[in-house]
Design a protein around this motif. Structure first.
Motif: not given
Length: 696
Positions: A488-504, A636-644
């Motif tokens: 899928x193409x990028x939807x033009x928005x920031x990536x909000x509330x991404x789950x941490x699948x694994x912290x290696x 490991x239980x954080x949510x991460x948003x990537x902005x900009x």
């Protein structure tokens, strides 16, 4: 450009080449084919020379060989900006050479691209998908340049493999990241052409982009012996393009005196833990590593030349003459059909069998985990020694308790005969059945066969003259092949509330991300092979592998299972990693799988360069902590948003907002290395998607 450029241009295409005779006299303008398999694809030194002359005038300084190779293939040598370590170069490769495991996906991607024909000659070499068990017949059913100055001469027990083992110990698995390693100096001439190939082959283990040697008489002789006299003559006429300029500058210099270099053995569990062979016994005792050598394995692509096999056979012959056979199991993997046929003809294979060896199929075999090993149980602590290039945990036999060491074929053979790491062949004695004590004399072997190579069975399959009407039918029910669907193409928005699948935690190679071995048969089926995603990575939450918390259910499960559950519920995720994430094999599946299962970004302290680029090609965001200590801020239980992301631009950092489970937040800065073209890949969803857009 091809991998290992100068070396592989001479080696890769000639491993199974049939000998043919050519006239010695050639003029510089004669058309010479890259190989006799492709008579209409020619070597173009004129273009190379023109590009190099333009760039040398622009930079106004002498060029290293690495620079000549790279700048000689610029798409626009007169206009493109050239700033090492900063600008991305648009290059025109001469050809593409692939192996069968990764080529499956490359072919599927090509089918998806909509292109009618490849742009450059492309070949697939079949060696990875053959499993070793009993024996051959049965089984067959862009940055800084690092200069390594070599002085002195190789003698005695020291071999070309010891050069790269020593370099790996100096630079470590990440010390060469992003660099081209260029060998030079008077010591180069004491190394055979195939020995140079061994050194370049293992260059990936220090993170190097590639490794090169200057053209010399050793390469010329090898080309002539493998039926490529025209190529040898043309290279000789253009030798000034294939060596560094006098007075050129290297960003870092390592000097190795070959006359003083001692045999080395590296490991276990990492190819940069270097030890002189004379020390390994005491080091193993101190660390509690198993001293008994269970299996010695020689061959594969790294060390399977005629010279390698001859030197190993010379040691085996000494043992046989005294009535000894190997105490350890001993396997031999010829690197090509040509080598297999030639060592059979010249008696090396018989000697190696007589000493207790099993000659496997001429393929990768145990080197990449294609080994149906049955002498130890999974989890049983044991030691193996190999002449391969990698020894990461569980790589060879899927057993994480196997202590794998890499060394030269000569040392592997000696240790297999002795059966213990405590044996130092330079000073220690063996005991014959009659009680006689004797020492092995240093190995010897011809660089090239006196009677030329026996090509063996001709297995080359030429494509049809006109392939435009060719259609590839893939059975929808196949579990080994699957046509690709576009990401899928990028939807033009920031990536909000991404789950941490694994912290290696700690080392995470491409073997940890996408295991080889039994998984190779799924390399053409993205959904099936994705069931191995990160199953070897250590979860920092519990120090376990393939056991992570599903943050939607609260239950623990395998990494691929949790990723699939998130994808099913439209939850995107990130992976958080440590240093040199993605080192080792360049396998593209390690980037395809996280994208397929819903990953959006990989955030780490640092990347292995090739893996970082592969992630970009699949539309993922490979990001690094501006402050490596910020790795510790993510739970490991954080949510991460990537902005900009709307203003994503080369050199401009992004922000990550970390949302902790207690409701608090933190903002950190993330760096990236995207250029403008790669940003277009991300926006389109992948490089393949962008390619399709440009066709329209």
């Amino acid at each position: 450009i091809v991998v290992y450029y100068v070396i592989s241009q001479f080696l890769a295409l000639g491993q199974g080449a049939r000998r043919f005779h050519v006239a010695a006299a050639l003029n510089a303008k004669a058309k010479v084919a890259m190989s006799h398999f492709e008579p209409n694809s020619y070597i173009n030194y004129d273009k190379l020379r023109s590009n190099i002359d333009i760039v040398r005038k622009r930079l106004n300084r002498p060029l290293t060989l690495s620079e000549k190779i790279v700048y000689g293939h610029l798409d626009d040598p007169a206009g493109q900006e050239i700033a090492r370590g900063r600008t991305y170069l648009r290059l025109r490769p001469d050809r593409v050479a692939m192996q069968d495991a990764t080529a499956q996906m490359a072919m599927l991607q090509f089918i998806s691209s909509g292109l009618p024909k490849v742009a450059v000659p492309s070949t697939i070499h079949c060696d990875h998908l053959i499993e070793a068990q009993i024996g051959g017949a049965q089984d067959l059913q862009t940055a800084k340049v690092i200069g390594v100055k070599l002085t002195g001469t190789l003698t005695g027990w020291t071999s070309p493999k010891d050069v790269i083992l020593k370099v790996a110990g100096i630079l470590t698995v990440k010390g060469g990241t992003g660099a081209i390693v260029e060998y030079h100096g008077p010591g180069v001439d004491s190394i055979s052409c195939t020995g140079m190939a061994t050194i370049c082959n293992m260059g990936a283990e220090i993170g190097a982009t590639t490794s090169v040697f200057p053209f010399n008489h050793r390469m010329k002789t090898y080309l002539e012996k493998t039926g490529r006299g025209e190529i040898a003559a043309l290279a000789n006429e253009n030798q000034d393009l294939l060596v560094p300029d006098s007075g050129c500058h290297y960003d870092q210099i390592i000097e190795i005196n070959l006359s003083e270099l001692k045999p080395h053995i590296n490991g276990p569990f990492t190819p940069d833990l270097a030890h002189p062979v004379s020390d390994i016994g005491s080091v193993a005792e101190k660390n509690g590593w198993p001293l008994d050598v269970k299996v010695g394995l020689i061959g594969s692509c790294t060390n399977s030349s005629y010279e390698d096999m001859g030197r190993a056979a010379s040691l085996a012959k000494q043992a046989l003459d005294k009535g000894l056979k190997c105490k350890a199991q001993f396997t031999v993997t010829p690197g090509s059909e040509q080598i297999r046929a030639t060592i059979e003809r010249d008696g090396y294979a018989k000697v190696l069998r007589d000493v207790g060896g099993v000659v496997l199929a001429n393929a990768c075999g145990p080197c990449i985990g294609q080994w149906d090993r049955r002498d130890v149980k999974k989890g049983e602590k044991n030691t193996i020694v190999t002449s391969f290039n990698r020894n990461f945990t569980a790589r060879n036999d899927a057993n994480p308790a196997t202590h794998a060491f890499v060394t030269s074929p000569e040392i592997v053979t000696a240790l297999a005969i002795a059966g213990t790491l405590k044996f130092n062949p330079e000073i220690d004695f063996l005991t014959a059945p009659n009680g006689e004590k004797f020492k092995l004399v240093p190995p010897t072997g011809d660089e090239l066969p006196a009677r030329d190579f026996d090509p063996g069975q001709d297995t080359y399959q030429h494509p049809p003259a006109d392939g435009l009407g060719l259609k590839v039918d893939v059975n929808p029910q196949s579990n080994r092949l699957q046509l690709l669907e576009p990401f899928d193409k990028w939807n033009g928005n920031n990536l909000e509330d991404l789950r941490v699948l694994i912290k290696v935690k700690g080392k995470c190679t491409t073997d940890h991300i996408s295991a080889a071995g039994p998984w190779l048969k799924f390399r053409g089926h993205l959904d099936n092979i994705s069931n191995n995603l990160l199953i070897g990575a250590v979860n920092i939450e519990n120090d376990a592998v393939n056991k992570i918390r599903n943050l939607l259910t609260g239950e623990f499960g395998g990494v691929p299972d949790v990723a699939r559950h998130y994808k099913k519920h439209n939850v995107s995720w990130v992976v958080v990693g440590d240093e040199n994430y993605g080192e080792g094999s360049s396998r593209e599946h390690a980037a395809l799988e996280p994208r397929h299962l819903g990953g959006r970004a990989i955030i780490v302290k640092s990347f292995a360069r090739i893996h970082e680029t592969n992630l970009k090609k699949q539309g993922l965001l490979p990001l690094t902590f501006s402050n490596p200590a910020d790795y510790d801020k993510i739970c490991p239980d954080d949510k991460i948003s990537i902005v900009g992301l709307k203003s994503l631009a080369p050199g401009k950092p992004l922000k990550a907002v970390i949302k902790h489970s207690d409701g608090s937040t933190e903002t950190i800065e993330l760096n990236h290395t995207f250029n403008e073209t790669q940003i277009e890949w991300f926006q389109a969803g992948s490089a393949l998607n962008r390619m399709k857009e440009l066709q329209k």
